[in-house]
Design an enzyme around this catalytic site. Structure first.
Site: not given
Length: 488
Positions: A374, A397-399, A16, A359, A123, A378-379
């Protein structure tokens, strides 16, 4: 020419903060009248965040931009419950944010040259700070770090609860499929974030969703071409204006020789030199985010899958925190303590096991052919930016939602186990067998011609959207105009 300051406040988690800092840079680079200040709340969720903030202070930020660390909220201790952590932090930071606004206003009144606060960008998980903006009469915008489809899901679930009286906690382990306007396909309810299944965390989720309706606009880290269905679904007249300003992707090399964990870049040179020796698109990269880790049984199944696949691999393997501890993973002193006996020797010619990974730099390398991820948002954007197809293994989370979107909605990923879920506080892992892992990675590496082609095309579009004439470039321009035209 009026000088206008925008104050941005992320939640104190790495993904974030990085995204909000990049938005602050974009704003000052876009318009000479704009100044930006990022206020970082403390304590943070992981130690690397502090090191990253120090790297910002040491680096040369763009003109008219600054990052300020707010005082620590002392009422938060290691005993503060995870569900109450953020709300306690925001409540404790309100006086500090008020103090900053008062000081800035005084400076403006005393100096003809000082910028005037034009508004806030909070945020979406920190909209509790809207009371400060409202008290001083400043407009405020929200920033959604997850994508547009998840934002639409959040607002839809809030409407189900508030308008139709649906008890969202009953979706836990349910076989119900939900029709959500921001998705083209029905979503299995069991893929919703765990926070919805517990009464106390659900209350926080709903409060955040309700607050979004009061925002002057919502910035989303996405781009129209990637999530066109979701963005269109949010342009319904009920939701504040949506500004897709992504993909926001930050290169480690922007950190002026300092990695996110504060280490010097020579620590990463060994990784990049190893990649330089590998053929194009030949390496599977496994990395599960700043909070992603597995315990011994699962690690051994992954190792077995990698060895038996025969493909080159680069594996970021992190050590889980002690059970019941709400901490990020750490690096192993010795990988031998967790991996199968002789694994490193047997795979020395095709594989490399590492700890913390740079990464973005790795995904940008031409040797990378697949990303086992995951599915943190962002990834996902980083993999899209560099055209690397994903093998989806969501954790929390929201993954799970993001994995569904990538696999089912967009066809840009293959799943290992889409409904896999890890609890921060215990060890409730379902062990995914080596055969299932190997099947997914071999599919992408050996038969993934179509998915690879789609990823490369989306990569090309993601670069274009940020350039003059592109959708995200235009969206940022509309946001800047709105901020400038509506100063209090």
């Amino acid at each position: 020419m009026k000088k206008a300051e925008v104050v941005l406040i992320p939640i104190p988690a790495m993904g974030h903060i990085v995204a909000v800092v990049e938005i602050a840079k974009l704003l000052v680079q876009r318009d000479d009248r704009l100044y930006t200040t990022v206020l970082v709340m403390h304590p943070t969720l992981d130690p690397s965040t502090t090191k990253y903030n120090e790297s910002l202070a040491a680096s040369t930020l763009p003109d008219r931009m600054r990052v300020i660390n707010l005082p620590r909220v002392e009422s938060i201790t290691s005993d503060t419950k995870a569900n109450n952590w953020l709300s306690t932090l925001i409540e404790g930071q309100k006086p500090h944010v008020k103090e900053y606004v008062s000081k800035t206003r005084t400076q403006f009144e005393l100096s003809l040259d000082a910028p005037r606060i034009a508004g806030f960008i909070f945020d979406s998980f920190a909209t509790g700070l809207k009371e400060v903006a409202n008290e001083f009469g400043f407009p405020w915008y929200a920033f959604s770090a997850p994508g547009a489809a998840f934002l639409g899901c959040e607002l839809h679930l809030q409407a189900l609860h508030d308008e139709q009286g649906v008890d969202l906690t009953e979706f836990k382990n349910s076989d119900v499929e939900l029709k959500i306007p921001s998705l083209a396909n029905p979503l299995p309810a069991k893929l919703l974030p765990s926070v919805l299944f517990q009464k106390d965390s659900l209350a926080n989720f709903l409060e955040q969703a309700r607050a979004l309706a009061e925002a002057r606009g919502i910035l989303v880290n996405t781009f129209f071409e990637f999530e066109s269905n979701a963005v269109n679904s949010l342009s319904n007249g009920k939701t504040p204006p949506i500004y897709p300003v992504g993909p926001i992707v930050k290169h480690e090399t922007d950190c002026h020789d300092v990695g996110w964990d504060g280490s010097k870049k020579h620590r990463d040179r060994d990784i990049m030199e190893w990649l330089d020796d590998q053929p194009p698109s030949s390496v599977m990269f496994l990395c599960f985010g700043s909070h992603g880790s597995f315990r011994e049984k699962q690690v051994k199944e992954i190792a077995c899958a990698l060895e038996n696949s025969g493909h080159r691999f680069l594996w970021s393997l992190r050590k889980p925190p002690p059970r019941e501890k709400w901490e990020p993973p750490s690096d192993y002193a010795n990988f031998q303590e967790i991996l199968p006996k002789e694994f490193l020797n047997r795979t020395a010619k095709i594989g490399k096991v590492i700890g913390w990974a740079p990464q973005v730099d790795i995904l940008a390398h031409q040797a990378i052919g697949m990303f086992a991820s995951h599915c943190g948002w962002n990834s996902i954007l980083e993999s899209i930016r560099f055209g690397v197809p994903i093998v989806a293994w969501p954790l929390y989370a929201e993954q799970q939602f993001n994995a569904f979107q990538m696999v089912i909605e967009l066809g840009l990923a293959v799943e290992i186990k889409m409904d896999y879920r890890r609890d921060f506080h215990g060890d409730n892992e379902i062990i995914v067998g080596a055969d299932g892992i190997m099947k997914a990675i071999k599919h992408v590496m050996e038969q993934g011609k179509e998915i690879r082609k789609k990823a490369k095309e989306m990569s090309r579009i993601s670069e274009k959207t940020l350039m003059p004439g592109g959708c995200s470039y235009s969206s940022l321009g509309r946001l800047v105009d709105d901020i400038i035209d509506n100063q209090p």
